[in-house]
Write a protein that holds these residues in place. Structure first.
Motif: not given
Ligand SMILES: Nc1ncnc2c1ncn2[C@@H]1O[C@H](COP(=O)(O)OP(=O)(O)O)[C@@H](O)[C@H]1O
Ligand SMILES: [Mg+2]
Length: 156
Positions: A9, A119, A122, A124-125, A128
């Motif tokens: 992030t 983000a 969660f 996110t990076s 993913e």
């Protein structure tokens, strides 16, 4: 040819780590923002968030063209590169409390601060990035630049 991507992030510490790592290894530091400008990849501008939008497909293509020797790629979009092109993926994390402080200091619009904190909450990076073969995760609100660098060097 080896490629290290540094993702996470915004404000988790990517540029800080990517630059010291590139200097230490004497590898090329790839500034994704420069590549976006060079290849004219900006597709639209989000006024509310004060951010440029780019196509991941076009960015990946440009990045692969720019990788001519061992490189470190600094970007929250770097983990979108195909698995076969990435030797090591470094995901940086940060506590929400410290990240909020860093995002405010960077004067990001309120909506972008909220979205980036979400983000991060969660992961996110990290989620993913799970497609990559080698992934290292560091929390920059807990670990210093020097200790992170030491661990990364052991893995190369
Ligand atoms: N390991 C770390 N420990 C403490 N602060 C850090 C660390 N890495 C980065 N920072 C701080 O976090 C802020 C954002 O760092 P930066 O490298 O610009 O992040 P990014 O490139 O992910 O947006 C800077 O103020 C930087 O000094
Ligand atoms: Mg940066």
């Amino acid at each position: 040819m080896k490629v290290i991507v540094v993702t996470g992030t915004p404000c988790t510490g990517k540029t800080t780590i990517a630059k010291v790592l590139a200097k230490k290894l004497k590898w090329k530091y790839l500034d994704v923002n420069k590549i976006i400008k060079k290849y004219k990849l900006i597709e639209s501008y989000d006024k509310l968030r004060k951010t440029n939008e780019v196509s991941i497909k076009k960015l990946n293509k440009a990045l692969l063209k720019e990788i001519k020797s061992n490189s470190i790629i600094d970007s929250h979009l770097s983990h979108y590169l195909p698995k076969k092109s990435v030797t090591l993926c470094i995901v940086l994390k940060c506590s929400l409390k410290d990240l909020k402080k860093r995002l405010i200091k960077r004067k990001y619009p309120e909506i972008k601060i909220k979205e980036n904190l979400e983000a991060e909450a969660f992961e996110t990076s990290l989620v993913e990035s799970s497609k990559h073969k080698n992934v290292l995760v560091f929390d920059t609100s807990k670990e210093s630049k020097t200790s992170i660098l030491k661990i990364i060097l052991k893995h190369i």
